[in-house]
Write an enzyme that holds these catalytic residues in place. Structure first.
Site, PDB file in Angstrom:
ATOM      1  N   LYS A  91      34.536  25.203  25.235  1.00  0.00           N
ATOM      2  CA  LYS A  91      35.664  26.725  24.792  1.00  0.00           C
ATOM      3  C   LYS A  91      36.849  26.236  24.372  1.00  0.00           C
ATOM      4  O   LYS A  91      37.797  26.838  23.928  1.00  0.00           O
ATOM      5  CB  LYS A  91      35.597  28.345  25.712  1.00  0.00           C
ATOM      6  CG  LYS A  91      34.217  28.504  25.570  1.00  0.00           C
ATOM      7  CD  LYS A  91      34.026  29.991  26.548  1.00  0.00           C
ATOM      8  CE  LYS A  91      33.428  31.032  26.085  1.00  0.00           C
ATOM      9  NZ  LYS A  91      31.991  29.960  27.269  1.00  0.00           N
ATOM     10  N   GLU A 113      38.868  38.517  22.837  1.00  0.00           N
ATOM     11  CA  GLU A 113      38.091  39.440  24.122  1.00  0.00           C
ATOM     12  C   GLU A 113      37.376  38.785  24.977  1.00  0.00           C
ATOM     13  O   GLU A 113      36.490  37.747  24.549  1.00  0.00           O
ATOM     14  CB  GLU A 113      36.935  40.325  22.897  1.00  0.00           C
ATOM     15  CG  GLU A 113      35.531  40.036  23.232  1.00  0.00           C
ATOM     16  CD  GLU A 113      35.898  39.440  21.830  1.00  0.00           C
ATOM     17  OE1 GLU A 113      34.484  37.724  22.246  1.00  0.00           O
ATOM     18  OE2 GLU A 113      36.427  39.165  20.390  1.00  0.00           O
ATOM     19  N   SER A 382      27.871  21.950  28.482  1.00  0.00           N
ATOM     20  CA  SER A 382      28.831  22.011  27.935  1.00  0.00           C
ATOM     21  C   SER A 382      29.764  23.347  28.916  1.00  0.00           C
ATOM     22  O   SER A 382      30.838  23.270  28.554  1.00  0.00           O
ATOM     23  CB  SER A 382      28.016  24.019  27.509  1.00  0.00           C
ATOM     24  OG  SER A 382      27.309  24.512  28.094  1.00  0.00           O
TER      25      SER A 382
HETATM   26  C1  PLP Z   1      30.664  30.282  26.540  1.00  0.00           C
HETATM   27  C2  PLP Z   1      29.908  29.604  26.935  1.00  0.00           C
HETATM   28  C3  PLP Z   1      28.555  29.166  26.479  1.00  0.00           C
HETATM   29  C4  PLP Z   1      27.923  29.680  25.658  1.00  0.00           C
HETATM   30  O1  PLP Z   1      28.876  30.375  24.185  1.00  0.00           O
HETATM   31  P1  PLP Z   1      28.076  29.009  22.757  1.00  0.00           P
HETATM   32  O2  PLP Z   1      29.625  29.492  21.572  1.00  0.00           O
HETATM   33  O3  PLP Z   1      26.746  28.721  22.661  1.00  0.00           O
HETATM   34  O4  PLP Z   1      28.492  27.351  23.104  1.00  0.00           O
HETATM   35  C5  PLP Z   1      27.855  27.967  27.032  1.00  0.00           C
HETATM   36  N1  PLP Z   1      28.817  27.203  27.784  1.00  0.00           N
HETATM   37  C6  PLP Z   1      29.451  27.805  28.807  1.00  0.00           C
HETATM   38  C7  PLP Z   1      29.565  26.987  29.812  1.00  0.00           C
HETATM   39  C8  PLP Z   1      30.020  28.589  28.015  1.00  0.00           C
HETATM   40  O5  PLP Z   1      30.939  29.037  29.087  1.00  0.00           O
END
Ligand code: PLP
Length: 416
Positions: A91, A113, A382
């Site tokens: 993010k 948000e 992620s």
């Molecule tokens: C917010 C989040 C996601 C989901 O968001 P995408 O826009 O689909 O990437 C995935 N993994 C983590 C660790 C997150 O914080």
């Protein structure tokens, strides 16, 4: 071939668009113009890369998972370490990129948000660094569930507004954020957290996240001399998936696999699989056209996932289009499969993926044994899993820790 990440008048095939109240049209036009000017300026991407290198540990490593590779007995498994970003997830890439754009536009205030609170913390962090005023909208239910994140947003200088309308969750916070934006367009930018929403947000967020795929492509070629056979990413709104997939869209030999939240199982309808199930249908909501989990009257379903960040009714119009084109395959992993994949990754590699990311691991573990040791697969981690401590303690059913953590959580929630 047209660039799959560039919309045609705001549309990716039949998905996307900008369905806006009249009052916001001019604001979106000026945002579109500022983004186009930044994209056309080679100095802007260099500035973005330098900021992420200095502030968010980029380039993040590509880690070879020797033990998991041996256990699965098939493809060589590599993990892209987006968990090492500042604030713990991919993010940060999007939020810092939008921060640079806001500074270019001369605005001084940002709003966002947040549901699980991760995007709120990332935005409040960016605002502190750039010296912007920051307001974060959050449903009252989420404020209670995510009190540690609320604590940090406030320490970072953000004002957290608890939204008491509707079901008091993410969608109600989105409505409130749009209301604020309409009232404060000249001073304020709305930092959208994923590759959804009205044009130009899907293209813009995908553009910032494309840094992930660019690094992976270079790193995997350097390390193995070949392109990966498959790339796995979890899909909430779709931003980390688009980030890692984007560099491989033109490589037809690379299979791209998006993994959605299968929740309690697709047959239970308690999930958030918009592209991997038959439960979603095409519609327009929250300013854009995509597949939504809704009934025939357009009433949104209640979604469920063990991972708060995947629990969303819509999905990126870019991914919807890539699915229809057959370029990205969509699968789902259930909560139970995800918790098992998380435990395995922690124990065998010492990596702690977020529950969201563990969806991608779960699917990769199902498929890796069928591939050959000559094949390379990449899993996008992620984010990091520290934030999931309550949920994971619950899922592992460790009674001592579970009760300790529950008491702590209750004492946070009872603070005013
Ligand atoms: C917010 C989040 C996601 C989901 O968001 P995408 O826009 O689909 O990437 C995935 N993994 C983590 C660790 C997150 O914080």
């Amino acid at each position: 071939m047209a660039d799959p990440l560039s919309p045609d008048r705001g549309y990716f095939g039949k998905f996307g668009g900008a369905y806006l109240p009249e009052i916001l049209v001019a604001t979106f036009r000026s945002l579109e113009a500022a983004f186009a000017a930044a994209q056309a300026d080679p100095g802007f991407w260099r500035e973005y890369e330098a900021l992420l290198a200095e502030y968010s540990c980029r380039p993040t490593p590509l880690t070879f998972c020797e033990n998991l590779t041996r256990d699965c007995g098939g493809a060589r498994i590599f993990v892209k370490r987006e968990d090492l970003n500042h604030t713990g997830a991919h993010k940060a890439n999007n939020v810092l990129g939008q921060g640079l754009l806001v500074r270019r536009m001369g605005k001084k205030r940002v709003i966002a948000e947040t549901g699980a609170g991760q995007h709120g913390v990332a935005t409040a962090t960016m605002a502190a660094k750039f010296g912007f005023e920051c307001t974060v909208y959050m449903g009252e239910v989420d404020v209670e569930r995510q009190s540690p994140n609320v604590f940090w947003m406030e320490r970072l200088g953000a004002r957290v507004v608890s939204v008491k309308d509707g079901s008091r969750i993410l969608k109600d916070a989105i409505n409130e954020a749009f209301r604020d934006w309409a009232a404060n367009m000249d001073s304020t930018h709305y930092v959208l957290g994923t590759a959804c929403g009205p044009h130009p947000f899907p293209a813009m967020v995908a553009y910032f996240q494309s840094i992930v795929g660019k690094e992976v492509r270079r790193q995997v070629l350097e390390r193995t001399g070949r392109l990966p056979k498959r790339v796995y990413a979890c899909v909430g709104g779709g931003s980390n998936a688009l980030g890692v997939f984007s560099a491989f869209l033109a490589d037809q030999t690379v299979e791209l696999v998006g993994v959605e939240a299968g929740g309690r199982g697709l047959h239970t309808h308690k999930h958030a699989a918009r592209l991997a199930s038959a439960d979603a249908s095409l519609g327009v909501a929250q300013g854009y056209r995509t597949y939504f989990l809704q009934d025939a009257d357009g009433q949104m379903h209640e979604t469920h996932s063990v991972a708060a960040g995947l629990d969303y009714i819509g999905v990126s119009p870019i991914l919807a289009h890539l699915r229809d084109q057959g370029r990205v395959r969509f699968e789902s992993a259930t909560d139970d499969e995800v918790v098992a994949a998380l435990a395995r990754t922690v124990q065998r590699e010492g990596l702690i993926p977020a529950l969201e990311s563990a969806h991608a691991f779960a699917q990769a573990f199902k498929e890796a044994p069928q591939l050959s040791p000559d094949d390379v697969i990449v899993i996008n981690q992620s984010g990091r899993g520290d934030k999931d401590i309550f949920t994971v303690a619950d899922a592992f059913g460790d009674p001592l820790w579970r009760d300790f953590i529950r008491r702590k959580a209750a004492s946070y929630a009872s603070k005013p």
